[in-house]
Design a protein around this motif. Sequence first.
Motif, PDB file in Angstrom:
ATOM      1  N   GLN A 122       5.240  -1.768  13.232  1.00 34.30           N
ATOM      2  CA  GLN A 122       4.019  -1.987  12.399  1.00 34.30           C
ATOM      3  C   GLN A 122       4.752  -1.977  10.974  1.00 34.30           C
ATOM      4  N   PRO A 123       3.792  -2.434  10.137  1.00 37.38           N
ATOM      5  CA  PRO A 123       4.339  -2.710   8.678  1.00 37.38           C
ATOM      6  C   PRO A 123       4.355  -1.551   8.101  1.00 37.38           C
ATOM      7  N   ILE A 124       4.962  -0.432   8.373  1.00 37.82           N
ATOM      8  CA  ILE A 124       5.045   0.880   7.741  1.00 37.82           C
ATOM      9  C   ILE A 124       6.646   1.435   7.589  1.00 37.82           C
ATOM     10  N   PHE A 125       6.713   1.676   6.290  1.00 43.99           N
ATOM     11  CA  PHE A 125       7.982   2.125   6.035  1.00 43.99           C
ATOM     12  C   PHE A 125       7.826   3.743   5.670  1.00 43.99           C
ATOM     13  N   TRP A 126       8.631   4.620   6.488  1.00 42.97           N
ATOM     14  CA  TRP A 126       8.541   6.151   6.356  1.00 42.97           C
ATOM     15  C   TRP A 126       9.735   6.520   5.554  1.00 42.97           C
ATOM     16  N   LYS A 175      11.887 -10.213  11.233  1.00 45.00           N
ATOM     17  CA  LYS A 175      11.309 -10.064  12.599  1.00 45.00           C
ATOM     18  C   LYS A 175       9.651 -10.146  12.592  1.00 45.00           C
ATOM     19  N   ARG A 176       9.193 -10.684  11.433  1.00 42.97           N
ATOM     20  CA  ARG A 176       7.827 -11.191  11.415  1.00 42.97           C
ATOM     21  C   ARG A 176       6.846  -9.871  11.653  1.00 42.97           C
ATOM     22  N   ILE A 177       7.439  -8.943  10.969  1.00 42.94           N
ATOM     23  CA  ILE A 177       6.624  -7.554  11.059  1.00 42.94           C
ATOM     24  C   ILE A 177       5.514  -7.638   9.835  1.00 42.94           C
ATOM     25  N   ILE A 178       6.168  -8.087   8.570  1.00 44.98           N
ATOM     26  CA  ILE A 178       5.255  -8.436   7.497  1.00 44.98           C
ATOM     27  C   ILE A 178       5.761  -9.859   7.183  1.00 44.98           C
ATOM     28  N   ARG A 179       4.763 -10.525   6.270  1.00 45.98           N
ATOM     29  CA  ARG A 179       5.067 -11.753   5.972  1.00 45.98           C
ATOM     30  C   ARG A 179       6.127 -11.889   4.929  1.00 45.98           C
ATOM     31  N   LYS A 180       6.655 -13.095   4.873  1.00 44.71           N
ATOM     32  CA  LYS A 180       7.655 -13.353   3.916  1.00 44.71           C
ATOM     33  C   LYS A 180       7.103 -13.571   2.273  1.00 44.71           C
ATOM     34  N   ARG A 212       0.841  -1.157  -0.132  1.00 46.83           N
ATOM     35  CA  ARG A 212      -0.199   0.120  -0.281  1.00 46.83           C
ATOM     36  C   ARG A 212       1.062   1.187   0.046  1.00 46.83           C
ATOM     37  N   VAL A 213       0.448   2.361  -0.772  1.00 45.02           N
ATOM     38  CA  VAL A 213       1.208   3.357  -0.986  1.00 45.02           C
ATOM     39  C   VAL A 213       0.594   4.701  -0.355  1.00 45.02           C
ATOM     40  N   GLY A 214       1.386   5.541   0.476  1.00 41.58           N
ATOM     41  CA  GLY A 214       0.646   6.702   1.049  1.00 41.58           C
ATOM     42  C   GLY A 214       1.494   7.720   0.856  1.00 41.58           C
ATOM     43  N   LEU A 215       0.959   9.045   0.700  1.00 38.83           N
ATOM     44  CA  LEU A 215       1.634  10.251   0.718  1.00 38.83           C
ATOM     45  C   LEU A 215       1.308  11.202   1.675  1.00 38.83           C
ATOM     46  N   VAL A 216       2.223  11.803   2.299  1.00 37.14           N
ATOM     47  CA  VAL A 216       1.992  12.825   3.261  1.00 37.14           C
ATOM     48  C   VAL A 216       2.529  14.311   2.780  1.00 37.14           C
ATOM     49  N   ASP A 255      -2.501   9.311  12.468  1.00 35.70           N
ATOM     50  CA  ASP A 255      -3.538   8.880  11.546  1.00 35.70           C
ATOM     51  C   ASP A 255      -3.187   7.870  10.626  1.00 35.70           C
ATOM     52  N   VAL A 256      -2.030   8.059   9.944  1.00 32.61           N
ATOM     53  CA  VAL A 256      -1.330   7.052   9.060  1.00 32.61           C
ATOM     54  C   VAL A 256      -1.221   5.869   9.730  1.00 32.61           C
ATOM     55  N   ILE A 257      -0.734   5.683  11.000  1.00 29.48           N
ATOM     56  CA  ILE A 257      -0.796   4.504  11.634  1.00 29.48           C
ATOM     57  C   ILE A 257      -2.108   3.934  11.661  1.00 29.48           C
ATOM     58  N   ARG A 258      -3.198   4.878  12.264  1.00 31.55           N
ATOM     59  CA  ARG A 258      -4.625   4.154  12.543  1.00 31.55           C
ATOM     60  C   ARG A 258      -5.301   3.741  11.154  1.00 31.55           C
ATOM     61  N   LYS A 259      -4.850   4.194  10.046  1.00 28.26           N
ATOM     62  CA  LYS A 259      -5.507   3.922   9.103  1.00 28.26           C
ATOM     63  C   LYS A 259      -5.202   2.441   8.497  1.00 28.26           C
ATOM     64  N   TYR A 260      -3.669   2.144   8.512  1.00 24.91           N
ATOM     65  CA  TYR A 260      -3.284   1.243   7.997  1.00 24.91           C
ATOM     66  C   TYR A 260      -2.828   0.114   9.156  1.00 24.91           C
ATOM     67  N   THR A 261      -3.122   0.233  10.375  1.00 30.29           N
ATOM     68  CA  THR A 261      -3.563  -0.883  11.464  1.00 30.29           C
ATOM     69  C   THR A 261      -4.367  -1.151  12.322  1.00 30.29           C
ATOM     70  N   VAL A 262      -5.597  -0.037  11.991  1.00 30.49           N
ATOM     71  CA  VAL A 262      -6.614  -0.258  12.585  1.00 30.49           C
ATOM     72  C   VAL A 262      -7.736  -0.253  12.031  1.00 30.49           C
ATOM     73  N   GLU A 263      -7.893   0.827  10.931  1.00 30.41           N
ATOM     74  CA  GLU A 263      -8.897   0.705  10.124  1.00 30.41           C
ATOM     75  C   GLU A 263      -8.912  -0.116   8.915  1.00 30.41           C
ATOM     76  N   GLU A 264      -7.498  -0.567   8.426  1.00 30.24           N
ATOM     77  CA  GLU A 264      -7.472  -1.263   6.979  1.00 30.24           C
ATOM     78  C   GLU A 264      -6.450  -2.307   7.622  1.00 30.24           C
ATOM     79  N   ASP A 265      -6.457  -2.974   8.655  1.00 30.46           N
ATOM     80  CA  ASP A 265      -5.363  -4.080   8.997  1.00 30.46           C
ATOM     81  C   ASP A 265      -5.237  -4.939   7.791  1.00 30.46           C
ATOM     82  N   SER A 266      -3.926  -5.144   7.428  1.00 34.83           N
ATOM     83  CA  SER A 266      -3.880  -5.970   6.164  1.00 34.83           C
ATOM     84  C   SER A 266      -2.389  -6.317   6.317  1.00 34.83           C
TER      85      SER A 266
END
Length: 420
Positions: free
Chosen positions: A350-354, A415-420, A223-227, A311-322
């Motif tokens: 979290q599965p987010i790279f900044w 580290k099992r933060i994301i799936r291989k 997933r790709v986001g832009l701030v 809010d970015v974290i909330r969207k990707y880990t709570v509202e749209e956990d994937s």
Amino acid sequence: MNLLKGQKVDITKGTSLSTLRLQFGWTFTKPGMSIDAACFMLSNQSLCERDEDFIFYGNPLSQDGAVSHLPLHGADKEAIQIVLPKIPERTAKIAFSVTIHEGEKLGYTMKDAGSLYVRMLNGDNGQELFRFDYGSDLTKETAVVAGELYKHQGEWKFNAIGSGFHGGLAALCTSFSLEIEEDAEPEAAAAMEAVSPLAPIDLRKKIVQMALEKKQLTSVMARVGLVLDITGSMHALYKNGTVQEVVERILAVACKFDDNGALDVWVYDNDFSRLPPATENNFDRYVQKHVMNNKDIHKLGRNNEPPVMMDVIRKYTVEEDSPLPVFLVFINDGGVVKPIKKVIIDSAVQPIFWQFVGIGNSDFEVLKQLDTMEGRLVDNANFIHIKDIASISDEQLYHLLLNEFPVWLKEAANKRIIRK
């Protein structure tokens, strides 16, 4: 180095140069006038043997990926980028031209243009190799062959030509053996039925694809986001179209990473707003419609990054956990507040790279410390500084943006933060 008309210089001899950018600039003395840059990939006989070897705004990428036409937004108006190892053997020369759009029809000539120049840059590091100012001797011409890149004894050289043509683009095409219909508008006819013009977003998707192939990321979904910073110091970049261009450039990444082709967008100053996703169907004038003309968007205040990051974290880990990782591009033109460190550290699980991108001339003291920030399960953030984001090529931008992402993907998977 400033070249004189007729001067020839070595380009690749004694160097490891692989990518060139010729950046063109000009000014006008009459309103409504327009100039376009283009190039012709030529044989030993100085003939353009295939319609698709004419590279311009309507056919911006050669089929072999060696030559591309790029719009710019600054003193340099347009660019031709050349990846030397990809140039096919049949191409012995590349001629570079500038033409007045419908010059004969509208009554414009080269005497109505000024400060014509071309700069050649090392496409790998942005270093200027030379500059050629030309056109002071032109009067009634409507097209110019600015210069020619040619192969001599296995090495590439450049010839500073600066010769004018009467008859505009049609005359140039004819001189290089391209046939056009007599009753067609020159620019339309030059597109040729055999050429399938690419929209800018399509060209950028191709360039992203090449970057992904180089970094072995073609099988990655994300997933790709832009701030986007919308503090007061960013106002000029919103007005001159630079921010719109940023949205379009990052949208191309989303189109290749995300199966729904959507780019999630936020803007922030001391407040923040989550905008509708940008897509290929709605990106035209996206910034104007959803930001500049939107009275509900808080604009031009001071900067405060943690709320929008949360809010970015909330969207990707709570509202749209994937299980899909997130590639988050964060554009900022000044200092960030120090509390972002805690947000970055806490979000390392979290599965987010900044991917922070600093633009302009600020010091970016906090962002420069990202690589040495301790207390994280994995290094989940990277910072790059691009003084003038409007002048950097798409190829360079995507290379920089995606440079650290593969490393994080590997570490996050271990580290099992994301799936291989």
